[in-house]
Design a protein around this motif. Sequence first.
Motif, PDB file in Angstrom:
ATOM      1  N   PRO A  91      67.079  18.904  -5.493  1.00 45.46           N
ATOM      2  CA  PRO A  91      66.942  19.140  -7.069  1.00 45.46           C
ATOM      3  C   PRO A  91      68.136  18.247  -7.625  1.00 45.46           C
ATOM      4  CG  PRO A  91      66.142  21.241  -6.217  1.00 45.46           C
ATOM      5  CD  PRO A  91      67.142  20.604  -5.187  1.00 45.46           C
ATOM      6  N   ALA A  92      69.384  18.267  -7.466  1.00 45.69           N
ATOM      7  CA  ALA A  92      70.532  17.584  -8.167  1.00 45.69           C
ATOM      8  C   ALA A  92      70.227  16.013  -8.171  1.00 45.69           C
ATOM      9  CB  ALA A  92      71.664  18.143  -7.505  1.00 45.69           C
ATOM     10  N   ILE A  93      69.326  15.478  -7.157  1.00 41.07           N
ATOM     11  CA  ILE A  93      69.364  14.070  -6.755  1.00 41.07           C
ATOM     12  C   ILE A  93      68.144  13.453  -7.608  1.00 41.07           C
ATOM     13  CG2 ILE A  93      68.915  12.301  -5.310  1.00 41.07           C
ATOM     14  CD1 ILE A  93      70.072  13.899  -3.049  1.00 41.07           C
ATOM     15  N   GLN A  94      68.388  12.702  -8.792  1.00 35.89           N
ATOM     16  CA  GLN A  94      67.438  12.184  -9.558  1.00 35.89           C
ATOM     17  C   GLN A  94      67.030  10.732  -9.086  1.00 35.89           C
ATOM     18  OE1 GLN A  94      65.760  14.215 -11.781  1.00 35.89           O
ATOM     19  NE2 GLN A  94      66.762  15.911 -10.690  1.00 35.89           N
ATOM     20  N   LEU A  95      65.967  10.491  -9.051  1.00 32.22           N
ATOM     21  CA  LEU A  95      65.596   9.079  -8.638  1.00 32.22           C
ATOM     22  C   LEU A  95      65.056   8.202  -9.770  1.00 32.22           C
ATOM     23  CD1 LEU A  95      63.772   9.724  -5.234  1.00 32.22           C
ATOM     24  CD2 LEU A  95      66.302   9.296  -5.850  1.00 32.22           C
ATOM     25  N   ASP A  96      65.138   8.877 -11.069  1.00 33.27           N
ATOM     26  CA  ASP A  96      64.465   8.021 -12.211  1.00 33.27           C
ATOM     27  C   ASP A  96      64.979   6.721 -12.551  1.00 33.27           C
ATOM     28  OD1 ASP A  96      63.233  10.580 -12.597  1.00 33.27           O
ATOM     29  OD2 ASP A  96      64.297  10.908 -14.446  1.00 33.27           O
ATOM     30  N   ALA A  97      66.418   6.463 -12.015  1.00 34.44           N
ATOM     31  CA  ALA A  97      66.806   4.893 -12.305  1.00 34.44           C
ATOM     32  C   ALA A  97      66.205   3.947 -11.405  1.00 34.44           C
ATOM     33  CB  ALA A  97      68.418   5.133 -12.184  1.00 34.44           C
ATOM     34  N   TYR A  98      65.434   4.187 -10.367  1.00 35.98           N
ATOM     35  CA  TYR A  98      65.050   3.344  -9.280  1.00 35.98           C
ATOM     36  C   TYR A  98      63.669   2.714 -10.060  1.00 35.98           C
ATOM     37  CZ  TYR A  98      68.681   4.484  -6.178  1.00 35.98           C
ATOM     38  OH  TYR A  98      69.937   4.729  -5.702  1.00 35.98           O
ATOM     39  N   TYR A  99      63.030   3.502 -10.953  1.00 37.38           N
ATOM     40  CA  TYR A  99      61.652   3.061 -11.551  1.00 37.38           C
ATOM     41  C   TYR A  99      61.922   1.917 -12.025  1.00 37.38           C
ATOM     42  CZ  TYR A  99      59.199   7.287 -10.127  1.00 37.38           C
ATOM     43  OH  TYR A  99      58.629   8.502  -9.391  1.00 37.38           O
ATOM     44  N   GLY A 100      62.897   1.401 -12.823  1.00 36.77           N
ATOM     45  CA  GLY A 100      63.360   0.229 -13.464  1.00 36.77           C
ATOM     46  C   GLY A 100      64.059  -0.762 -12.792  1.00 36.77           C
ATOM     47  N   LYS A 101      64.008  -0.486 -11.226  1.00 34.11           N
ATOM     48  CA  LYS A 101      64.786  -1.488 -10.346  1.00 34.11           C
ATOM     49  C   LYS A 101      63.997  -2.229  -9.312  1.00 34.11           C
ATOM     50  CE  LYS A 101      69.233   0.437 -11.056  1.00 34.11           C
ATOM     51  NZ  LYS A 101      69.963  -0.503 -12.152  1.00 34.11           N
ATOM     52  N   ASP A 102      64.274  -3.075  -8.671  1.00 31.22           N
ATOM     53  CA  ASP A 102      63.657  -3.690  -7.482  1.00 31.22           C
ATOM     54  C   ASP A 102      63.831  -2.840  -6.432  1.00 31.22           C
ATOM     55  OD1 ASP A 102      63.798  -5.457  -4.975  1.00 31.22           O
ATOM     56  OD2 ASP A 102      63.090  -7.046  -6.663  1.00 31.22           O
ATOM     57  N   PRO A 103      62.625  -2.799  -5.868  1.00 29.12           N
ATOM     58  CA  PRO A 103      62.732  -2.000  -4.658  1.00 29.12           C
ATOM     59  C   PRO A 103      63.861  -2.087  -3.534  1.00 29.12           C
ATOM     60  CG  PRO A 103      60.311  -2.542  -5.149  1.00 29.12           C
ATOM     61  CD  PRO A 103      61.415  -3.329  -6.136  1.00 29.12           C
ATOM     62  N   SER A 104      64.236  -3.506  -3.710  1.00 30.11           N
ATOM     63  CA  SER A 104      65.368  -3.648  -2.818  1.00 30.11           C
ATOM     64  C   SER A 104      66.549  -2.683  -3.103  1.00 30.11           C
ATOM     65  CB  SER A 104      65.745  -5.247  -2.634  1.00 30.11           C
ATOM     66  OG  SER A 104      66.067  -5.358  -3.914  1.00 30.11           O
ATOM     67  N   VAL A 105      66.848  -2.115  -4.021  1.00 27.58           N
ATOM     68  CA  VAL A 105      67.953  -1.615  -4.496  1.00 27.58           C
ATOM     69  C   VAL A 105      67.628   0.002  -3.876  1.00 27.58           C
ATOM     70  CG1 VAL A 105      69.383  -0.293  -6.392  1.00 27.58           C
ATOM     71  CG2 VAL A 105      68.408  -2.763  -6.556  1.00 27.58           C
ATOM     72  N   TRP A 106      66.541   0.430  -4.064  1.00 21.37           N
ATOM     73  CA  TRP A 106      66.198   1.734  -3.400  1.00 21.37           C
ATOM     74  C   TRP A 106      66.293   1.629  -1.799  1.00 21.37           C
ATOM     75  CZ3 TRP A 106      65.331   6.483  -3.005  1.00 21.37           C
ATOM     76  CH2 TRP A 106      64.582   7.096  -2.132  1.00 21.37           C
ATOM     77  N   GLU A 107      65.967   0.743  -1.087  1.00 23.85           N
ATOM     78  CA  GLU A 107      65.929   0.593   0.099  1.00 23.85           C
ATOM     79  C   GLU A 107      67.268   0.401   0.686  1.00 23.85           C
ATOM     80  OE1 GLU A 107      63.576   0.691   2.610  1.00 23.85           O
ATOM     81  OE2 GLU A 107      62.239   1.169   1.011  1.00 23.85           O
TER      82      GLU A 107
END
Length: 338
Positions: A91-107
């Motif tokens: 629960p401490a890990i939040q992924l909200d920032a990735y919704y506004g980024k290119d999927p390559s950053v997430w990968e």
Amino acid sequence: MEQIEKRLVAFPKRTISLVELEKLIKPFARTYEAFAEIVLGLEADGTLEMVKARGRTTRTPSLAFQYRIHKHRLMEDYYRELQRWQNRLHPAIQLDAYYGKDPSVWERDKPFIVQIDDYLNTHSLPHEAVAAPERSMELVGDEKWITEGGGREVLERIGLFDRLRIIPVSDPLMFAVHPGNMAQAVQLHLIVENKTTYQALLPALLDTVFSTLIYGKGKTVISSIAQFSLQYPVKADHRFYYFGDIDREGVAIWHSLFQKKPALPALPFYRACLQKEPARGKEYQIERTEALASFLSYFAPDERERLCELLASGRYYPQETLKTRELQHIWREWQWTS
């Protein structure tokens, strides 16, 4: 197909030519028939739309010479993937920032986030602060990841850098102490950019209302100021002043420092410089508009005008403009607490 879709999302344009599409898909299709099957599948599901004005090839199967990429369809899958991961991660890990980024950053970040998730599920959030290399080793097995491998940025994206109680790696803060003022409820601290000014002011420290004289060492202070509370663990209302060169670089250093530790421009020193003849030779320095506007806001209108003209012409005031006696006199006599 998933890898192809990720490449399409990362493609910099909204339309793609058949030649560009062939290069993008080539690693996944050895023959024209296999390539065409993939492209026609993307056409069928609405990911690719033919640009009618460009027409189609005469080959069989026939493909369009140019396609429009409907990235929002591909992003829907990406968003669903993020949601699946959010539900399974600590629960401490939040992924909200990735919704506004290119999927390559997430990968790129995902393998590290998996390791951080393992750490949190085993140890939970730490109670003690440790140096960045130690925490980095605990999280991903690489002591340089946070400081040199982009780890800090990953931890900030997932909202964990502060919560993991990481002590930044920076040079120790260099300062002299006035022991007689260390018990004051309100304590003043003067930061100076250059070594010459520090050495000139040091003999006067015991005659001032200041608790410390801090040597900024140019840009070094921007990171080393984080060590202040560790090196000077005195409970008080700490107030900081800064005196640096009056040039674009000096203003930029002050502004970067101010964002970390609000340090007011030490106006008596700056105003004393304005009474002197400026030097020439800083035409090459780049103006930081935001930094300059913030700096000028502390001066009177006529002073702002003079400073703008000064910097625009490439002239400047080094700290050494003020001699030792002047520096010490200003520091001793000015009513800093008024």
